[in-house]
Design a protein around this motif. Structure first.
Motif, mmCIF file in Angstrom:
data_model
loop_
_atom_site.group_PDB
_atom_site.id
_atom_site.type_symbol
_atom_site.label_atom_id
_atom_site.label_comp_id
_atom_site.label_asym_id
_atom_site.label_seq_id
_atom_site.Cartn_x
_atom_site.Cartn_y
_atom_site.Cartn_z
ATOM 1 N N GLY A 254 -5.741 -3.958 -12.142
ATOM 2 C CA GLY A 254 -5.564 -2.613 -12.688
ATOM 3 C C GLY A 254 -4.264 -2.388 -13.442
ATOM 4 O O GLY A 254 -4.025 -1.315 -13.976
ATOM 5 N N LEU A 255 -3.376 -3.409 -13.504
ATOM 6 C CA LEU A 255 -2.121 -3.221 -14.219
ATOM 7 C C LEU A 255 -2.333 -3.373 -15.716
ATOM 8 O O LEU A 255 -3.105 -4.220 -16.154
ATOM 9 C CB LEU A 255 -1.092 -4.260 -13.764
ATOM 10 N N SER A 256 -1.632 -2.565 -16.504
ATOM 11 C CA SER A 256 -1.727 -2.732 -17.944
ATOM 12 C C SER A 256 -1.069 -4.061 -18.304
ATOM 13 O O SER A 256 -0.277 -4.600 -17.531
ATOM 14 C CB SER A 256 -1.001 -1.600 -18.657
ATOM 15 N N GLU A 257 -1.380 -4.546 -19.477
ATOM 16 C CA GLU A 257 -0.820 -5.831 -19.883
ATOM 17 C C GLU A 257 0.706 -5.761 -19.922
ATOM 18 O O GLU A 257 1.402 -6.675 -19.481
ATOM 19 C CB GLU A 257 -1.355 -6.198 -21.264
ATOM 20 N N SER B 160 9.433 -1.489 -17.510
ATOM 21 C CA SER B 160 9.523 -0.363 -16.602
ATOM 22 C C SER B 160 9.043 -0.848 -15.245
ATOM 23 O O SER B 160 7.909 -1.229 -15.074
ATOM 24 C CB SER B 160 8.659 0.794 -17.089
ATOM 25 N N LEU B 161 9.948 -0.885 -14.336
ATOM 26 C CA LEU B 161 9.642 -1.441 -13.028
ATOM 27 C C LEU B 161 10.219 -0.480 -12.010
ATOM 28 O O LEU B 161 11.386 -0.152 -12.074
ATOM 29 C CB LEU B 161 10.364 -2.770 -12.878
ATOM 30 N N GLU B 162 9.415 -0.039 -11.096
ATOM 31 C CA GLU B 162 9.952 0.931 -10.150
ATOM 32 C C GLU B 162 10.288 0.319 -8.795
ATOM 33 O O GLU B 162 9.415 -0.080 -8.054
ATOM 34 C CB GLU B 162 8.967 2.074 -9.957
ATOM 35 N N MET C 228 6.269 -7.233 -14.952
ATOM 36 C CA MET C 228 6.317 -7.602 -13.542
ATOM 37 C C MET C 228 6.560 -9.100 -13.385
ATOM 38 O O MET C 228 7.372 -9.529 -12.568
ATOM 39 C CB MET C 228 5.012 -7.208 -12.858
ATOM 40 N N ILE C 229 5.883 -9.873 -14.198
ATOM 41 C CA ILE C 229 6.031 -11.322 -14.099
ATOM 42 C C ILE C 229 7.439 -11.747 -14.522
ATOM 43 O O ILE C 229 8.094 -12.556 -13.860
ATOM 44 C CB ILE C 229 4.950 -12.033 -14.961
ATOM 45 N N CYS D 30 -3.225 -9.992 -12.819
ATOM 46 C CA CYS D 30 -2.613 -8.662 -12.682
ATOM 47 C C CYS D 30 -3.479 -7.580 -13.309
ATOM 48 O O CYS D 30 -3.639 -6.494 -12.760
ATOM 49 C CB CYS D 30 -1.233 -8.637 -13.338
ATOM 50 N N ARG D 31 -4.019 -7.883 -14.482
ATOM 51 C CA ARG D 31 -4.843 -6.875 -15.154
ATOM 52 C C ARG D 31 -6.109 -6.618 -14.355
ATOM 53 O O ARG D 31 -6.601 -5.498 -14.283
ATOM 54 C CB ARG D 31 -5.182 -7.331 -16.574
ATOM 55 N N PRO E 285 5.488 -16.123 -8.868
ATOM 56 C CA PRO E 285 6.786 -16.284 -8.218
ATOM 57 C C PRO E 285 7.676 -15.064 -8.415
ATOM 58 O O PRO E 285 7.695 -14.471 -9.492
ATOM 59 C CB PRO E 285 7.405 -17.499 -8.923
ATOM 60 N N GLY E 286 8.373 -14.678 -7.364
ATOM 61 C CA GLY E 286 9.360 -13.607 -7.469
ATOM 62 C C GLY E 286 8.786 -12.195 -7.371
ATOM 63 O O GLY E 286 9.525 -11.227 -7.296
ATOM 64 N N VAL E 287 7.469 -12.081 -7.401
ATOM 65 C CA VAL E 287 6.851 -10.753 -7.285
ATOM 66 C C VAL E 287 6.241 -10.658 -5.886
ATOM 67 O O VAL E 287 5.380 -11.450 -5.542
ATOM 68 C CB VAL E 287 5.737 -10.555 -8.334
ATOM 69 N N ALA F 6 -11.047 -2.743 -13.962
ATOM 70 C CA ALA F 6 -10.508 -2.758 -12.603
ATOM 71 C C ALA F 6 -10.341 -1.335 -12.087
ATOM 72 O O ALA F 6 -10.725 -1.007 -10.971
ATOM 73 C CB ALA F 6 -9.176 -3.493 -12.576
ATOM 74 N N ARG F 7 -9.773 -0.483 -12.950
ATOM 75 C CA ARG F 7 -9.526 0.897 -12.512
ATOM 76 C C ARG F 7 -10.828 1.667 -12.300
ATOM 77 O O ARG F 7 -10.877 2.613 -11.538
ATOM 78 C CB ARG F 7 -8.657 1.626 -13.550
ATOM 79 N N LYS G 126 14.374 -12.199 -10.744
ATOM 80 C CA LYS G 126 14.789 -11.484 -9.536
ATOM 81 C C LYS G 126 16.093 -11.980 -8.912
ATOM 82 O O LYS G 126 16.956 -11.195 -8.533
ATOM 83 C CB LYS G 126 13.673 -11.588 -8.520
ATOM 84 N N GLU H 67 -8.150 -4.225 -17.411
ATOM 85 C CA GLU H 67 -7.513 -3.298 -16.470
ATOM 86 C C GLU H 67 -8.316 -2.013 -16.326
ATOM 87 O O GLU H 67 -8.323 -1.384 -15.269
ATOM 88 C CB GLU H 67 -6.057 -3.004 -16.849
ATOM 89 N N ALA I 22 11.364 -2.390 -7.530
ATOM 90 C CA ALA I 22 10.997 -3.707 -7.023
ATOM 91 C C ALA I 22 12.214 -4.580 -6.767
ATOM 92 O O ALA I 22 12.147 -5.538 -6.023
ATOM 93 C CB ALA I 22 10.077 -4.410 -7.997
ATOM 94 N N GLY J 75 9.902 -10.741 -11.912
ATOM 95 C CA GLY J 75 9.801 -11.656 -10.780
ATOM 96 C C GLY J 75 10.594 -12.913 -11.055
ATOM 97 O O GLY J 75 11.347 -13.407 -10.211
ATOM 98 N N PHE J 76 10.480 -13.365 -12.273
ATOM 99 C CA PHE J 76 11.187 -14.570 -12.695
ATOM 100 C C PHE J 76 12.710 -14.377 -12.627
ATOM 101 O O PHE J 76 13.453 -15.299 -12.301
ATOM 102 C CB PHE J 76 10.736 -14.909 -14.116
#
Ligand SMILES: Nc1ncnc2c1ncn2[C@@H]1O[C@H](COP(=O)(O)OP(=O)(O)OP(=O)(O)O)[C@@H](O)[C@H]1O
Ligand SMILES: [Mg+2]
Lengths: 250, 483
Positions: B440-443, B477-479, B449-450, B436-437, A91-93, A76-77, B456, A73, B481, B453-454
């Motif tokens: 740029g997303l942290s682990e 922590s999800l803003e 997030m995953i 995702c990483r 899925p779901g995101v 990436a940043r 939701k 990450e 979504a 999503g599951f």
């Protein structure tokens, strides 16, 4: 920008990269070609920080930083972007959510203010138009049920949005129709600038008609066995890989 | 350990934030259970004579029953004589307002982040909170606003004194006192809980909420909740639970009964994060709960939404009896098991009326050594013409020492019924995480997030205010979504 020295990597004790040397300067576009299974995706994965590889030798420096020492990450940043050969479904995101999280992760890292929902919406609409992607794709789950071509286009959307310093495109042109190919090429060409670099992995000369590379490299057996200008790609198109491999073996 | 698992391990090791104990003088019965204990509880509560009789009958039934055994849950035998069946914070008199509540109690709730200050509340979210602290309801907020609307929302102990006939009419009408081992136990010794009554045609003006908290050592908590929605009324109810960290296991055996009359709708949401025990499986809450709703009139609707992240053992099957024609039953569930947690949850939908419909969406997340079992029963009786059920059970595995088990049962006695069942099992993929990483997303954010999503489809059923809380509970922590 990117300096790869004698890079060796293996997976489960199987050596895949056997000493790669590659210099990519700012403002340059490099193409990497080579037979199936030669290690192109592995190289891309190692550069992006995918897990499961043992780096057995060598070093990679990116803008003066030890790239191999950074978490994926952070890479990436810091502007390293990989367009996946096989984009992953989540899925779901929603696509929108992932993209916003990605943009804001990068912005935060740079000490910039995070974009709010409105600003982001404006930005994403603009970029979606750029890659000629229908807005409904923004509200669908990430890559879920996307056609092969749509997934690739989605990768380019992400690239356009994140404006990476170093873009690595792993066979983004495979499976694309003519229009999509043009979109991908335009996306890449728009990013071309003196302070960015782009590495495209491809099997086809066709893409390189649109994205004219500064350098072309042939990867075989985990080594770069030949490098040249854009005419090398044309030669490969005509003659295949056999002659270089023979040369390298000789 | 696989690569992913090693990476995930530190993320999953969230400490139990609610693990504090409140020092407070408590009026507690000595451990043990016999008739005199049942009598003592009833007396402490100043209950009417019929109630004592009802309890005693339940107690006799319980004595005659044997402990049930379940295939997918393992736990050491519970010594029912070692448990204290009543614990009340010592208070001098009945309270009229929050000002009179022991500040230590209020502090406890503040630590938990539960809004109990009516003033603060008025400015913000419209939620009425009935807080159950161990066995006694400490304060019921917003009572007046609700009364003005004709809604009764109070501790059941209070309802037994103020509206005994109403309670008597419905108590045990959905879950009879001899229904099962834990329901019988609850019927005999329940100390408090909530009572809700929404009269004909009334839409309850706010979300009702009860927070359960188990504090005293070795107390079992046996709440009893009864919600009645008369014709064409609507109520949404949220139950949230926490418990302090303790070495020994605590027993929790609640009963929840819902009655929805003609055209009425009850939405019951649970967010449960009781102490799950430590990494080695020591301590934690044993949660054996009987929850059942009856759609008594035509077009009635009951929906259960639950997010279960806590307890060492969860055994729970919120059910709906679809008695009336055109009734609707729904079950949305997220159950997370981590470390040594075991969850055996699911639902029962019993179709009695014509054109009755039910939907079941179950999401199980297993991590560490967690075991997650879904058990669903869809029963269609002879007269239930054109009954329809749709069930979907999805399991998400994190790591390779955990498990997910799905057991769908169907009993269909009417050939015009339509029943669909879908099940999937997936693993949080290294591919997904890396994708995702790479963006740029942290682990940690990627995992959350995953997982979100599951979940939701279930989160979007929760009242807005609590959907947020549910996500936090999953260590997330999800803003914005959800929704
Ligand atoms: N995780 C793995 N386990 C075992 N072998 C692997 C693994 N990953 C890659 N390899 C092997 O490494 C070699 C190089 O694979 P890589 O995907 O890098 O090839 P490529 O050049 O991208 O091929 P293509 O043109 O087909 O995409 C292949 O032989 C592949 O089977
Ligand atoms: Mg490849």
């Amino acid at each position: 920008m990117l300096s790869i020295k004698n890079l060796k990597a293996s997976v489960e004790d199987k050596a895949i990269l056997n000493g790669i040397d590659l210099e990519v300067g700012a403002g340059e576009v490099h193409a990497i070609m080579g037979p199936n299974g030669s290690g192109k995706s592995t190289l891309a994965g190692v550069l992006a920080g995918r897990e499961g590889y043992d780096i057995t030798d060598g070093s990679v420096t990116y803008r003066g930083m030890d790239l191999l020492d950074m978490d994926p990450e952070i890479r990436a940043r810091e502007g390293v972007f990989l367009a996946f050969q096989y984009p992953v479904e989540i899925p779901g995101v929603t696509n929108m959510y992932l993209l916003k999280a990605a943009v804001n992760a990068v912005r935060k890292h740079r000490g910039e203010a995070e974009l709010d929902a409105m600003d982001f919406l404006k930005l994403i609409k603009e970029k979606a138009a750029l890659v000629e992607m229908k807005q409904e794709f923004l509200y669908r789950s990430v890559n879920e049920g996307f056609s092969g071509g749509e997934k690739k286009r989605n990768e380019i959307l992400q690239m356009a949005l994140l404006e990476p310093t170093l873009s690595i495109l792993d066979e983004t042109d495979s499976g694309l129709d003519i229009d999509a190919l043009r979109v991908v090429a335009e996306g890449v060409n728009k990013l071309r600038s003196p302070d960015r670099a782009i590495v495209v992995v491809t099997h086809y000369q066709r893409l390189l008609d649109y994205i004219v590379p500064d350098r072309v490299h042939v990867l075989a057996g985990g080594r770069i066995i030949q490098s040249g200008g854009k005419e090398l790609a044309q030669e490969l198109e005509q003659k295949g890989y056999g002659w270089i491999e023979d040369q390298a073996a000789a | 350990m696989s690569q992913t698992e090693r990476e995930l391990a530190p993320l999953l090791k969230r400490d139990y934030k609610e693990g504090f104990v409140t020092e407070i003088d408590a009026d507690t019965l000595p451990p043990g259970l016999d008739e005199s204990v049942v009598r003592a509880i009833s007396e402490k509560k100043h209950e009417p004579a019929w109630m004592l009789e009802w309890r005693l009958e339940a107690f006799r039934r319980w004595e005659a029953m044997t402990l049930p055994k379940w295939a997918h849950i393992h736990y050491p035998p519970i010594d029912f004589q070692a448990i204290s069946y009543y614990s009340a914070p010592k208070q001098k008199k009945l309270l009229d307002s929050l000002d009179e509540v022991d500040p230590k109690l209020l502090e406890t709730y503040e630590k938990l982040g539960i809004p109990i200050d009516e003033q603060k509340m008025l400015a913000g979210v419209k939620v009425a909170v009935d807080a159950v602290f161990d066995s006694v309801s400490v304060a019921t907020t917003f009572k007046k606003t609700l009364r003005d609307a004709g809604v009764i929302f109070c501790p059941i102990s209070e309802a037994l004194q103020e509206f005994p006939d109403l309670v008597r009419q419905y108590l045990g009408s959905v879950v009879p006192s001899g229904d099962n081992y834990y329901a019988a136990l609850n019927s005999a010794v329940f100390s408090d809980g909530s009572f809700v009554f929404v009269p004909k045609g009334v839409r309850c003006p706010m979300e009702l909420s009860t927070y359960f908290r188990i504090n005293e050592m070795n107390t079992g908590q046996f709440e009893r909740t009864l919600i009645v929605a008369e014709d064409d009324s609507y109520v949404s109810y949220l139950e949230g639970c926490t418990a302090p960290m303790r070495d020994e296991n605590q027993l929790h055996a609640a009963v929840v009964e819902l009655v929805a009359m003609k055209g009425a709708e009850i939405k019951y949401s649970t967010v449960q994060n009781w102490y799950p025990g430590d990494e080695d499986g020591r301590g934690g809450i044993y949660n054996f709960v009987t929850k059942r709703g009856a759609c008594r009139g035509q077009g009635a609707k009951i929906s259960w939404t639950q997010v279960e992240t806590g307890s060492a053992i969860t055994w729970k099957y919120p059910s709906v009896i679809l008695e009336g024609d055109d009734t609707v039953g729904e079950f949305y569930s997220v159950a997370l098991t981590n470390n040594h947690q075991q969850a055996d949850t699911g639902t029962k939908m019993v179709h009695v009326g014509k054109n009755s419909r039910s939907t079941i969406i179950s999401k199980g997340i297993s991590a560490g050594k967690g075991q997650n079992a879904y058990r669903g029963l869809v029963k269609v009786l002879k007269g239930a013409d054109n009954a329809r059920n749709y069930s979907q059970c999805d399991s998400l595995l994190m790591g390779d020492e955990c498990g997910a088990h799905t057991f769908p049962y169907m009993e269909v006695k009417n050939p015009s019924a339509t029943i669909e069942h879908e099940a999937t099992t997936s693993r949080i993929g290294e591919d997904q995480l890396f994708y995702c990483r790479q963006r740029g997303l942290s682990e940690e954010d990627a995992v959350s997030m995953i997982v979100n999503g599951f979940c939701k489809e279930v989160f979007k059923e929760l009242p807005m205010e609590f959907a947020v809380e549910a996500q936090k509970l999953l260590g997330i922590s999800l803003e914005g979504a959800v929704g």
